[in-house]
Every structure is written in C-alpha cells, then in structure tokens.
Design a protein around this motif. Structure first.
Motif, short mmCIF file in Angstrom:
data_model
loop_
_atom_site.label_atom_id
_atom_site.label_comp_id
_atom_site.label_asym_id
_atom_site.label_seq_id
_atom_site.Cartn_x
_atom_site.Cartn_y
_atom_site.Cartn_z
N THR A 84 0.85 -1.18 0.00
CA THR A 84 0.00 0.00 0.00
C THR A 84 0.89 1.24 0.00
OG1 THR A 84 -1.98 1.01 0.95
CG2 THR A 84 -0.30 0.24 2.50
N GLY A 85 0.32 2.38 -0.27
CA GLY A 85 1.09 3.62 -0.28
C GLY A 85 0.47 4.65 -1.19
N ARG A 86 1.33 5.50 -1.74
CA ARG A 86 0.88 6.59 -2.60
C ARG A 86 1.51 6.47 -3.97
NH1 ARG A 86 1.49 12.26 -0.11
NH2 ARG A 86 0.58 12.65 -2.13
N ASP A 87 0.81 6.95 -4.97
CA ASP A 87 1.33 6.88 -6.33
C ASP A 87 2.10 8.15 -6.69
OD1 ASP A 87 -0.73 8.67 -6.52
OD2 ASP A 87 -1.58 7.81 -8.35
N THR A 88 2.89 8.63 -5.73
CA THR A 88 3.72 9.80 -5.96
C THR A 88 5.18 9.41 -5.80
OG1 THR A 88 3.60 10.43 -3.64
CG2 THR A 88 1.98 11.42 -5.12
N TRP A 89 6.04 10.17 -6.41
CA TRP A 89 7.48 9.92 -6.35
C TRP A 89 8.14 10.64 -5.17
CZ3 TRP A 89 11.49 7.14 -7.41
CH2 TRP A 89 12.76 7.68 -7.38
N ASP A 90 7.67 11.84 -4.87
CA ASP A 90 8.41 12.69 -3.96
C ASP A 90 7.74 12.95 -2.61
OD1 ASP A 90 6.35 14.20 -4.94
OD2 ASP A 90 7.59 15.88 -5.57
N ALA A 91 6.70 12.22 -2.28
CA ALA A 91 6.04 12.41 -0.99
C ALA A 91 5.32 11.13 -0.58
CB ALA A 91 5.04 13.56 -1.05
N GLY A 92 5.22 10.91 0.70
CA GLY A 92 4.44 9.79 1.21
C GLY A 92 5.31 8.64 1.68
N LEU A 93 4.64 7.56 1.98
CA LEU A 93 5.29 6.36 2.48
C LEU A 93 4.61 5.14 1.86
CD1 LEU A 93 7.36 5.25 4.59
CD2 LEU A 93 5.45 5.15 6.22
N ASP A 94 5.38 4.30 1.21
CA ASP A 94 4.89 3.03 0.67
C ASP A 94 5.29 1.94 1.65
OD1 ASP A 94 4.03 4.40 -1.59
OD2 ASP A 94 5.84 3.94 -2.71
N VAL A 95 4.39 0.97 1.86
CA VAL A 95 4.64 -0.10 2.82
C VAL A 95 4.34 -1.44 2.18
CG1 VAL A 95 4.02 -1.07 5.07
CG2 VAL A 95 4.12 1.42 4.77
N MET A 96 5.22 -2.40 2.41
CA MET A 96 5.10 -3.76 1.89
C MET A 96 5.14 -4.74 3.07
SD MET A 96 6.99 -6.78 0.95
CE MET A 96 8.43 -6.25 1.72
N VAL A 97 4.18 -5.64 3.14
CA VAL A 97 4.11 -6.66 4.18
C VAL A 97 4.29 -8.02 3.51
CG1 VAL A 97 2.61 -7.78 5.88
CG2 VAL A 97 2.55 -5.29 5.61
N GLU A 98 5.21 -8.80 4.04
CA GLU A 98 5.49 -10.13 3.50
C GLU A 98 5.25 -11.17 4.58
OE1 GLU A 98 9.55 -12.33 2.25
OE2 GLU A 98 9.15 -10.44 1.22
N GLY A 99 4.65 -12.31 4.20
CA GLY A 99 4.46 -13.41 5.14
C GLY A 99 3.45 -14.41 4.61
N PRO A 100 3.27 -15.50 5.33
CA PRO A 100 2.28 -16.49 4.93
C PRO A 100 0.87 -16.07 5.37
CG PRO A 100 3.46 -17.25 6.86
CD PRO A 100 4.09 -15.95 6.46
N ALA A 101 -0.11 -16.31 4.52
CA ALA A 101 -1.51 -16.06 4.85
C ALA A 101 -2.08 -17.32 5.48
CB ALA A 101 -2.28 -15.68 3.59
N ARG A 102 -2.80 -17.13 6.59
CA ARG A 102 -3.46 -18.26 7.25
C ARG A 102 -4.94 -17.94 7.42
NH1 ARG A 102 -4.36 -16.35 12.29
NH2 ARG A 102 -2.87 -14.80 13.04
N ARG A 103 -5.77 -18.97 7.28
CA ARG A 103 -7.21 -18.80 7.43
C ARG A 103 -7.55 -18.41 8.86
NH1 ARG A 103 -11.39 -21.71 5.03
NH2 ARG A 103 -12.71 -20.60 6.51
N VAL A 104 -8.50 -17.52 9.01
CA VAL A 104 -9.05 -17.16 10.31
C VAL A 104 -10.46 -17.74 10.37
CG1 VAL A 104 -9.81 -15.27 11.80
CG2 VAL A 104 -7.72 -15.02 10.43
N THR A 105 -10.71 -18.60 11.36
CA THR A 105 -12.03 -19.20 11.52
C THR A 105 -12.60 -19.04 12.92
OG1 THR A 105 -11.04 -21.35 12.01
CG2 THR A 105 -11.62 -20.92 9.70
N ASP A 106 -11.80 -18.53 13.85
CA ASP A 106 -12.25 -18.34 15.22
C ASP A 106 -13.39 -17.33 15.27
OD1 ASP A 106 -11.85 -18.47 18.24
OD2 ASP A 106 -11.55 -16.32 17.84
N PRO A 107 -14.56 -17.73 15.80
CA PRO A 107 -15.72 -16.83 15.78
C PRO A 107 -15.48 -15.50 16.52
CG PRO A 107 -16.39 -19.05 16.38
CD PRO A 107 -14.90 -19.05 16.35
N GLU A 108 -14.78 -15.53 17.64
CA GLU A 108 -14.53 -14.30 18.39
C GLU A 108 -13.67 -13.33 17.58
OE1 GLU A 108 -12.44 -11.42 20.68
OE2 GLU A 108 -11.44 -13.24 20.01
N LEU A 109 -12.59 -13.84 16.98
CA LEU A 109 -11.73 -12.99 16.16
C LEU A 109 -12.47 -12.51 14.92
CD1 LEU A 109 -9.10 -11.58 15.51
CD2 LEU A 109 -8.21 -13.77 14.64
#
Length: 171
Positions: A84-109
């Motif tokens: 996620t981030g901004r489509d600009t060259w000279d301002a903002g902050l782009d962030v990348m998250v890497e990791g495995p995706a796991r299913r969430v099935t817990d009703p409370e969560l």
C-alpha cells in the motif's frame, strides 16, 4: 507484529535519512483504503489484485471468495505480499508486508474483524460471522485470512529511505 527490530538500508536511502518508525509504518497499514495483494499461481505466475484490508492484533487481514483466484493460489502457496502507499514519487510512504496467509475461523476474532471492517469504512463493508467465514448480502461466503508479517518494508519518499521491520526473535 509489535515492537519489531527496525533498521535502515543505507544502500537505498538518502545519506541523511532516518529509519521510518514502526508507529508511522503501522499507521499507514491501519489507514490504507486500498492494499494490493500478490499471490502465486500454481504455474508460478504472479497474481496481483486490489482489496480492502484491516490491521488488527499485529496482522494484516483480507477476504476472498472460496472460488476466487486468490483463494485458489493460497491453497497451493500461502506466501503473499501486501502493498500500500501513494502513487507519488516525492512524498508519502509506501509499505510492503510479506508473510504467509493463514485462514481465520475463530468466531470471536471474526467478530472483532467484522466490527473493524464496519468501523474503518463507515459501515460500507458489513459482514456477519457464520460457520468460520464472513457473510453479507452481496454474494457468497468470504474466507478471511491473516498475514503475520515476517518482514515489513517502508519506503519513504521526498527524503528517500528504505526501512526494514522484522519480528524480534523469540516472540
């Protein structure tokens, strides 16, 4: 991920750049309206799609229908990148998250996540929880996934910086 180890990569940063703080990085993840998910197809080709995501309990969460390409890809290979981030060259902050995706099935969560989606988008995304999935009046069930980051990169623009956040060992 809480209280990660934060380092700056001087190879890709301005000489006077400071590392982006974890709180600033997390704020981008918490407030992003669109996040791009990259998965890998069974034949090795990438698949990229925009989606809405929620940061909760140190993980980035997203949904997909069970028959969508994302779900098919995740069944074979759970490793993803979310960007996620901004489509600009000279301002903002782009962030990348890497990791495995796991299913969430817990009703409370799932209930807490449904509330987070509803709050973040002022009621535009309303989910009910049932049988380990989200349900709404738009379509079929939505599988919920969490990505516990193995690495988060923050790319500052203007004063260019390349910051790496990784979980502390032993947590």
């Amino acid at each position: 991920m809480n209280d990660p180890v934060t380092t700056i990569d001087s190879r890709f940063s301005d000489p006077d750049a400071e590392p982006t703080s974890w709180s600033a990085t997390r704020e981008v993840l918490e407030n992003a309206q669109i996040t791009w998910l990259t998965t890998v197809r069974a034949d090795g080709r990438p698949h990229v799609t925009p989606l809405v995501a929620v940061w909760l309990d140190g993980a980035l969460h997203f949904t997909t229908g069970p028959e969508e390409q994302k779900a098919v890809n995740l069944a074979a290979n759970p490793n993803v990148v979310l960007t996620t981030g901004r489509d600009t060259w000279d301002a903002g902050l782009d962030v990348m998250v890497e990791g495995p995706a796991r299913r969430v099935t817990d009703p409370e969560l799932l209930g807490r996540l449904a509330a987070a989606w509803r709050t973040k988008w002022d009621g535009q995304w309303v989910y009910e929880v049932g049988d380990g999935v989200f349900r709404n009046d738009i379509g079929g069930p939505a599988l919920v996934f969490a990505v516990d980051p193995t690495k988060v990169l923050a790319f500052g623009k203007g004063t260019f910086s390349h910051t790496r956040h990784v979980p502390r060992q032993g947590r």
